[in-house]
Design an enzyme around this catalytic site. Structure first.
Site, PDB file in Angstrom:
ATOM      1  N   LYS A   5       0.705  -1.060  -0.033  1.00 49.51           N
ATOM      2  CA  LYS A   5       0.136  -0.246   0.087  1.00 49.51           C
ATOM      3  C   LYS A   5       0.951   1.259  -0.064  1.00 49.51           C
ATOM      4  CE  LYS A   5      -0.236  -0.285   5.072  1.00 49.51           C
ATOM      5  NZ  LYS A   5      -1.095  -0.847   6.064  1.00 49.51           N
ATOM      6  N   ARG A  99     -10.375  -0.449  15.202  1.00 50.42           N
ATOM      7  CA  ARG A  99     -10.207   0.460  14.290  1.00 50.42           C
ATOM      8  C   ARG A  99     -11.390  -0.003  13.310  1.00 50.42           C
ATOM      9  NH1 ARG A  99      -4.704   1.190  10.769  1.00 50.42           N
ATOM     10  NH2 ARG A  99      -5.285  -0.865  10.024  1.00 50.42           N
ATOM     11  N   TYR A 232      13.727  31.400   0.999  1.00 51.41           N
ATOM     12  CA  TYR A 232      12.655  32.067   1.415  1.00 51.41           C
ATOM     13  C   TYR A 232      12.654  32.404   2.879  1.00 51.41           C
ATOM     14  CZ  TYR A 232       9.878  30.073  -2.567  1.00 51.41           C
ATOM     15  OH  TYR A 232       9.775  29.817  -4.261  1.00 51.41           O
ATOM     16  N   MET A 281       9.714  23.781  -2.266  1.00 55.68           N
ATOM     17  CA  MET A 281       8.962  22.823  -2.810  1.00 55.68           C
ATOM     18  C   MET A 281       9.863  21.900  -3.850  1.00 55.68           C
ATOM     19  SD  MET A 281       5.633  23.065  -5.160  1.00 55.68           S
ATOM     20  CE  MET A 281       4.855  23.900  -4.089  1.00 55.68           C
TER      21      MET A 281
HETATM   22  C1  LIG Z   1      -0.300  -1.676   6.920  1.00 52.47           C
HETATM   23  C2  LIG Z   1      -0.901  -2.963   7.210  1.00 52.47           C
HETATM   24  C3  LIG Z   1      -0.020  -4.151   7.442  1.00 52.47           C
HETATM   25  C4  LIG Z   1       1.542  -4.054   7.450  1.00 52.47           C
HETATM   26  O1  LIG Z   1       2.067  -3.251   8.640  1.00 52.47           O
HETATM   27  P1  LIG Z   1       3.581  -3.033   8.991  1.00 52.47           P
HETATM   28  O2  LIG Z   1       3.707  -2.650  10.239  1.00 52.47           O
HETATM   29  O3  LIG Z   1       4.317  -2.168   7.953  1.00 52.47           O
HETATM   30  O4  LIG Z   1       4.113  -4.418   8.420  1.00 52.47           O
HETATM   31  C5  LIG Z   1      -0.542  -5.264   7.875  1.00 52.47           C
HETATM   32  N1  LIG Z   1      -1.759  -5.360   8.021  1.00 52.47           N
HETATM   33  C6  LIG Z   1      -2.619  -4.243   7.806  1.00 52.47           C
HETATM   34  C7  LIG Z   1      -4.102  -4.454   8.360  1.00 52.47           C
HETATM   35  C8  LIG Z   1      -2.344  -2.978   7.613  1.00 52.47           C
HETATM   36  O5  LIG Z   1      -3.001  -1.964   7.495  1.00 52.47           O
END
Ligand SMILES: *Cc1c(COP(=O)(O)O)cnc(C)c1O
Length: 340
Positions: A5, A99, A232, A281
């Site tokens: 992700k 969560r 800046y 930037m």
């Molecule tokens: C991001 C995530 C992971 C991976 O987490 P890490 O600590 O980076 O290994 C695993 N499971 C879920 C549900 C996540 O959101």
């Protein structure tokens, strides 16, 4: 099941998934449908689990791209099933992070999810929330989360439910409590050779090696007289005759602006030089006075090694008040990514 992700934590999801795929890893997890589609377009054919929320307007894409949706809670599952088309899902179980996931206490509801007419349940998992913390209290909490999860699985078994892929470990879990087991480990940050923060106990001994370096070119070099100011807000002030180099990287690339005014550094020719004035930037000034001859086109290292010096994502995280994950996944889209 690598977590790729947020563009593989900034490393480039297509690049990382392709490398892992070539090593025989077929299944991946991402946060959103869009990220899943990107992997499919990149040729990934295994399971792609969407860990986050998918709005009903995007449910069609789950089917179109053969993506697997996480069941975020009981109500989400009911709506998804009521949509009327069969969707592959993994059931999220909340064992204490509070969560996402159906609460582990609600075994009856979880059981019903397996009977929902249009959910093809291929997995069940929970997420650990203090697995990378090395206190006794955190270790106990993680252990309790593990027990709560496996109790749910046993409870389902007791009702005759065939158990699909069960998974629990993230990076911290894999490194500190691998005995929690499971059919997958959803590994994010450790895959990239880091923990969320510099460890002090067992995590520090893991000998993870960061796979990413962040580099920029020197764009221009100039001399300032004592008393001249730069950047800046004229935030940099030359307290002596000073040589400044402008680097072709800025907060638009994910270099935190909070590294301004000497908080952060770059490595040029194996020397550590401080950031001068405010990070812009697209450019960042560094004070290269006394760092030898620096020319346009020279390489500057923002994360990584040069000579005997090293700057890590931990350094940037500590200097800017965050964790290495955030430093990495904010690395901008316009940075060129190359696998070596
Ligand atoms: C991001 C995530 C992971 C991976 O987490 P890490 O600590 O980076 O290994 C695993 N499971 C879920 C549900 C996540 O959101």
């Amino acid at each position: 099941m690598p977590a790729v992700k947020a563009d593989a934590y900034g490393h480039g999801a297509a690049l990382v998934a392709e490398e892992l795929n070539a090593m025989g890893i077929g299944d991946f997890c991402v946060a959103t449908v869009r990220e899943g589609v990107e992997l499919r377009r990149g040729g990934i054919r295994g399971t792609i689990l969407i860990l986050g929320y998918t709005h009903p307007s995007q449910w069609g894409e789950l089917l179109q791209w053969d993506l697997t949706q996480t069941v975020l809670d009981y109500d989400y599952a009911q709506s998804l099933s009521a949509w009327g088309r069969p969707v592959r899902v993994h059931i999220g179980i909340d064992t204490g992070m509070h969560r996402l996931g159906e609460r582990c206490e609600n075994l009856g509801r979880i059981l019903k999810l397996f009977q929902a007419p249009n959910l093809i349940v291929e997995g069940i998992f929970t997420h650990l929330c203090v697995s990378d913390e090395e206190t006794r209290e955190a270790a106990l909490y993680t252990k309790a989360q593990g027990k709560a999860f496996w109790d749910v699985v046993e409870g389902l078994k007791g009702k005759g439910v065939p158990i699909p892929h069960a998974h629990i470990l993230n990076s911290g879990g894999l490194m500190l409590t691998p005995e929690l087991g499971g059919d997958y480990a959803r590994i994010g940050i450790a895959l990239y050779g880091l923990s969320s923060a510099r460890g002090n106990g067992r995590l520090a001994e893991m000998e993870l090696r960061p796979v990413l370096s962040l580099k920029a070119r020197v764009a221009s070099v100039r001399r300032l007289q004592q008393g001249e100011r730069a950047g800046y807000g004229l935030a940099f002030s030359a307290t002596r005759e000073t040589t400044l180099a402008a680097l072709s990287i800025g907060y638009g690339d994910g270099l935190p602006r909070s590294l301004s005014q000497g908080v952060g550094h770059a490595l040029i020719h194996g020397r550590k030089v401080p950031i001068a004035g405010r990070v812009c930037m697209d450019q960042t000034l560094v004070d290269v006075t006394g760092a030898g001859r620096v020319r346009p086109g020279d390489e500057a290292v923002l994360i990584g090694r040069s000579g005997g010096e090293e700057i890590t994502a931990y350094d940037l995280a500590e200097e800017s008040g965050t964790i290495s994950n955030e430093i990495l996944c904010r690395l901008g889209a316009r940075l060129e990514r190359t696998a070596i």
